[in-house]
Design a protein around this motif. Structure first.
Motif, PDB file in Angstrom:
ATOM      1  N   ASN A 110      16.465  -5.652  18.240  1.00 39.47           N
ATOM      2  CA  ASN A 110      16.938  -6.779  17.433  1.00 39.47           C
ATOM      3  C   ASN A 110      17.655  -6.307  16.175  1.00 39.47           C
ATOM      4  O   ASN A 110      18.837  -6.616  15.968  1.00 39.47           O
ATOM      5  CB  ASN A 110      15.754  -7.681  17.068  1.00 39.47           C
ATOM      6  N   MET A 111      16.959  -5.578  15.336  1.00 40.24           N
ATOM      7  CA  MET A 111      17.506  -5.218  14.029  1.00 40.24           C
ATOM      8  C   MET A 111      18.436  -4.010  14.092  1.00 40.24           C
ATOM      9  O   MET A 111      19.370  -3.909  13.310  1.00 40.24           O
ATOM     10  CB  MET A 111      16.362  -4.935  13.043  1.00 40.24           C
ATOM     11  N   GLY A 112      18.178  -3.091  14.993  1.00 36.14           N
ATOM     12  CA  GLY A 112      19.015  -1.900  15.094  1.00 36.14           C
ATOM     13  C   GLY A 112      20.274  -2.147  15.898  1.00 36.14           C
ATOM     14  O   GLY A 112      21.372  -2.231  15.358  1.00 36.14           O
ATOM     15  N   PHE A 113      20.102  -2.307  17.189  1.00 39.73           N
ATOM     16  CA  PHE A 113      21.261  -2.484  18.060  1.00 39.73           C
ATOM     17  C   PHE A 113      21.942  -3.838  17.827  1.00 39.73           C
ATOM     18  O   PHE A 113      23.146  -3.900  17.586  1.00 39.73           O
ATOM     19  CB  PHE A 113      20.849  -2.354  19.539  1.00 39.73           C
ATOM     20  N   ARG A 167      17.863  13.042   3.585  1.00 35.86           N
ATOM     21  CA  ARG A 167      18.883  13.574   4.492  1.00 35.86           C
ATOM     22  C   ARG A 167      19.703  12.410   5.026  1.00 35.86           C
ATOM     23  O   ARG A 167      19.163  11.401   5.443  1.00 35.86           O
ATOM     24  CB  ARG A 167      18.222  14.316   5.647  1.00 35.86           C
ATOM     25  N   PRO A 168      21.030  12.527   5.009  1.00 33.05           N
ATOM     26  CA  PRO A 168      21.851  11.447   5.559  1.00 33.05           C
ATOM     27  C   PRO A 168      21.641  11.335   7.068  1.00 33.05           C
ATOM     28  O   PRO A 168      21.288  12.315   7.724  1.00 33.05           O
ATOM     29  CB  PRO A 168      23.287  11.874   5.234  1.00 33.05           C
ATOM     30  N   VAL A 169      21.825  10.132   7.587  1.00 30.09           N
ATOM     31  CA  VAL A 169      21.730   9.912   9.030  1.00 30.09           C
ATOM     32  C   VAL A 169      22.895   9.044   9.488  1.00 30.09           C
ATOM     33  O   VAL A 169      23.466   8.287   8.706  1.00 30.09           O
ATOM     34  CB  VAL A 169      20.405   9.234   9.447  1.00 30.09           C
ATOM     35  N   VAL A 170      23.221   9.206  10.735  1.00 36.52           N
ATOM     36  CA  VAL A 170      24.208   8.359  11.386  1.00 36.52           C
ATOM     37  C   VAL A 170      23.420   7.393  12.257  1.00 36.52           C
ATOM     38  O   VAL A 170      22.427   7.772  12.872  1.00 36.52           O
ATOM     39  CB  VAL A 170      25.156   9.223  12.254  1.00 36.52           C
ATOM     40  N   ASN A 171      23.826   6.130  12.272  1.00 36.94           N
ATOM     41  CA  ASN A 171      23.204   5.160  13.170  1.00 36.94           C
ATOM     42  C   ASN A 171      24.279   4.200  13.669  1.00 36.94           C
ATOM     43  O   ASN A 171      25.461   4.384  13.388  1.00 36.94           O
ATOM     44  CB  ASN A 171      22.042   4.424  12.474  1.00 36.94           C
ATOM     45  N   CYS A 172      23.886   3.187  14.400  1.00 33.94           N
ATOM     46  CA  CYS A 172      24.860   2.252  14.988  1.00 33.94           C
ATOM     47  C   CYS A 172      25.740   1.617  13.910  1.00 33.94           C
ATOM     48  O   CYS A 172      26.948   1.457  14.081  1.00 33.94           O
ATOM     49  CB  CYS A 172      24.143   1.150  15.763  1.00 33.94           C
ATOM     50  N   MET A 173      25.117   1.224  12.797  1.00 30.48           N
ATOM     51  CA  MET A 173      25.839   0.537  11.726  1.00 30.48           C
ATOM     52  C   MET A 173      26.916   1.427  11.113  1.00 30.48           C
ATOM     53  O   MET A 173      27.927   0.921  10.621  1.00 30.48           O
ATOM     54  CB  MET A 173      24.858   0.066  10.650  1.00 30.48           C
ATOM     55  N   THR A 174      26.732   2.739  11.153  1.00 35.97           N
ATOM     56  CA  THR A 174      27.695   3.662  10.559  1.00 35.97           C
ATOM     57  C   THR A 174      29.111   3.377  11.044  1.00 35.97           C
ATOM     58  O   THR A 174      30.052   3.359  10.255  1.00 35.97           O
ATOM     59  CB  THR A 174      27.311   5.124  10.878  1.00 35.97           C
ATOM     60  N   CYS A 175      29.271   3.141  12.328  1.00 32.87           N
ATOM     61  CA  CYS A 175      30.604   2.898  12.894  1.00 32.87           C
ATOM     62  C   CYS A 175      30.862   1.442  13.263  1.00 32.87           C
ATOM     63  O   CYS A 175      31.974   0.953  13.099  1.00 32.87           O
ATOM     64  CB  CYS A 175      30.814   3.763  14.128  1.00 32.87           C
ATOM     65  N   HIS A 176      29.845   0.751  13.745  1.00 31.20           N
ATOM     66  CA  HIS A 176      30.066  -0.620  14.229  1.00 31.20           C
ATOM     67  C   HIS A 176      30.191  -1.639  13.099  1.00 31.20           C
ATOM     68  O   HIS A 176      31.002  -2.551  13.169  1.00 31.20           O
ATOM     69  CB  HIS A 176      28.945  -1.040  15.180  1.00 31.20           C
ATOM     70  N   ARG A 177      29.368  -1.518  12.085  1.00 30.78           N
ATOM     71  CA  ARG A 177      29.406  -2.417  10.916  1.00 30.78           C
ATOM     72  C   ARG A 177      29.450  -3.897  11.303  1.00 30.78           C
ATOM     73  O   ARG A 177      30.226  -4.680  10.779  1.00 30.78           O
ATOM     74  CB  ARG A 177      30.571  -2.061  10.010  1.00 30.78           C
ATOM     75  N   GLY A 178      28.592  -4.267  12.261  1.00 25.53           N
ATOM     76  CA  GLY A 178      28.485  -5.658  12.671  1.00 25.53           C
ATOM     77  C   GLY A 178      29.474  -6.087  13.729  1.00 25.53           C
ATOM     78  O   GLY A 178      29.610  -7.269  14.012  1.00 25.53           O
ATOM     79  N   ALA A 197      32.090  -9.173   5.959  1.00 28.34           N
ATOM     80  CA  ALA A 197      31.177 -10.168   6.495  1.00 28.34           C
ATOM     81  C   ALA A 197      30.113  -9.573   7.390  1.00 28.34           C
ATOM     82  O   ALA A 197      29.436 -10.261   8.102  1.00 28.34           O
ATOM     83  CB  ALA A 197      31.979 -11.213   7.282  1.00 28.34           C
ATOM     84  N   THR A 198      29.944  -8.259   7.347  1.00 31.21           N
ATOM     85  CA  THR A 198      29.005  -7.612   8.262  1.00 31.21           C
ATOM     86  C   THR A 198      27.649  -7.454   7.606  1.00 31.21           C
ATOM     87  O   THR A 198      27.506  -7.425   6.392  1.00 31.21           O
ATOM     88  CB  THR A 198      29.539  -6.219   8.675  1.00 31.21           C
ATOM     89  N   PRO A 199      26.604  -7.311   8.436  1.00 32.64           N
ATOM     90  CA  PRO A 199      25.261  -7.073   7.914  1.00 32.64           C
ATOM     91  C   PRO A 199      25.198  -5.736   7.211  1.00 32.64           C
ATOM     92  O   PRO A 199      26.023  -4.862   7.431  1.00 32.64           O
ATOM     93  CB  PRO A 199      24.384  -7.062   9.175  1.00 32.64           C
ATOM     94  N   ARG A 200      24.163  -5.552   6.389  1.00 40.79           N
ATOM     95  CA  ARG A 200      24.074  -4.329   5.593  1.00 40.79           C
ATOM     96  C   ARG A 200      23.188  -3.262   6.186  1.00 40.79           C
ATOM     97  O   ARG A 200      23.266  -2.118   5.788  1.00 40.79           O
ATOM     98  CB  ARG A 200      23.540  -4.682   4.212  1.00 40.79           C
ATOM     99  N   SER A 201      22.262  -3.610   7.064  1.00 38.77           N
ATOM    100  CA  SER A 201      21.366  -2.595   7.589  1.00 38.77           C
ATOM    101  C   SER A 201      21.397  -2.603   9.098  1.00 38.77           C
ATOM    102  O   SER A 201      21.925  -3.505   9.705  1.00 38.77           O
ATOM    103  CB  SER A 201      19.945  -2.850   7.093  1.00 38.77           C
ATOM    104  N   GLY A 202      20.824  -1.613   9.695  1.00 35.64           N
ATOM    105  CA  GLY A 202      20.784  -1.551  11.142  1.00 35.64           C
ATOM    106  C   GLY A 202      20.347  -0.190  11.617  1.00 35.64           C
ATOM    107  O   GLY A 202      19.977   0.656  10.842  1.00 35.64           O
TER     108      GLY A 202
END
Length: 203
Positions: A110-113, A167-178, A197-202
Motif C-alpha cells: 500500500n504505502m511503498g509500491f 545512509r542514503p537509499v533508493v526506493n520506488c519513490m526515488t524515480c516514480h514520484r507518484g 502533486a506527488t506523495p512525499r514518502s514511499g
C-alpha cells in the motif's frame, strides 16, 4: 455487510473530495509557459487529450489513495490473527519479500509500491485473486524491486557518508514520484502526475 462499509466510506470520501476540489478550483488562468502533463483522453481511442485541472488531479489522486487504503484494510481483515506470520505462509505465490510479517507486506504494497506509483492494488493485481500473475505489471514490480535491492546493496552501500549521517537509499519513490512510469530528465511521461502533486514518502 462489513465488506460494503469500506466501499461506502470510499464513495462518501470521494464525493467529499470532489466537492472540495470543485469549490477550490483556481479562478485564474495558468501561466502561458506552463505545460500540463496529466491529461485525460476525452476523444476516445487516439482522440484529443485535455489537461487535468489541479482540482481534477487532486480528486483522482485522493480517490486512488482511498481505493488503495480500502483494499489494504480488507486484506488485513482477511488475515486477522496471522499478521505476524511470515508472508509466504499466509499468502500464495510470494516470490519477493519472503520472511517478512504478512501484515507488513500489505503495508509495503500500500504505502511503498502503491503510493510511490500513485496507483491502487488493481494496477498489479487481480483484486481478490492476489496470487495470480495475470498482469505484466506484477512481474515488472518484482524486477524493479530486485533492481532497487541491487542498487542499494552493491552501489549506494559503497557511497561514503558522514559519521552519524543516515545512509542514503533508493526506493520506488526515488524515480516514480507518484507516477506509474518512472520520471525522466524532462519530467513525467505524458498522462502522469505533475511533480508538485506527488506523495512525499514511499518505498
Amino acid at each position: 455487510m462489513t465488506d460494503r462499509i469500506p466501499a461506502a466510506i470510499t464513495a462518501v470520501l470521494s464525493i467529499a473530495i470532489l466537492v472540495y476540489a470543485c469549490a477550490t478550483a483556481p479562478t485564474t488562468n495558468p501561466a502561458p509557459n506552463t505545460q500540463p502533463v496529466a491529461q485525460v483522453n476525452t476523444g476516445g481511442f487516439g482522440g484529443p487529450r485535455v489537461p487535468l485541472t489541479d482540482s481534477a488531479r487532486r480528486v483522482r489522486d485522493s480517490t486512488t489513495a482511498a481505493r488503495r487504503d480500502s483494499g489494504a484494510a480488507s486484506v488485513l481483515r482477511s488475515i486477522a490473527g496471522r499478521e505476524t506470520q511470515p508472508a509466504e505462509s499466509v499468502f500464495k505465490n510470494i516470490k519477493i519479500l519472503k520472511g517478512i510479517p504478512a501484515g507488513r507486506l500489505v503495508n509495503i504494497m500500500n504505502m511503498g509500491f502503491g503510493r510511490s506509483l500513485g496507483v491502487s492494488c488493481g494496477f498489479c493485481h487481480v483484486p481478490g485473486k492476489w496470487d495470480l500473475d495475470d498482469k505484466e505489471e506484477k512481474n515488472t514490480a518484482r524486477l524493479m524491486f530486485a533492481m532497487v535491492q541491487t542498487i542499494n546493496r552493491d552501489f549506494i552501500s559503497k557511497v561514503p557518508v558522514d559519521s552519524g549521517s543516515p545512509r542514503p537509499v533508493v526506493n520506488c519513490m526515488t524515480c516514480h514520484r507518484g507516477n506509474p512510469r518512472p520520471m525522466g530528465p524532462d519530467g513525467p511521461p505524458p498522462g502522469n502526475r505533475q511533480p508538485g502533486a506527488t506523495p512525499r514518502s514511499g518505498g
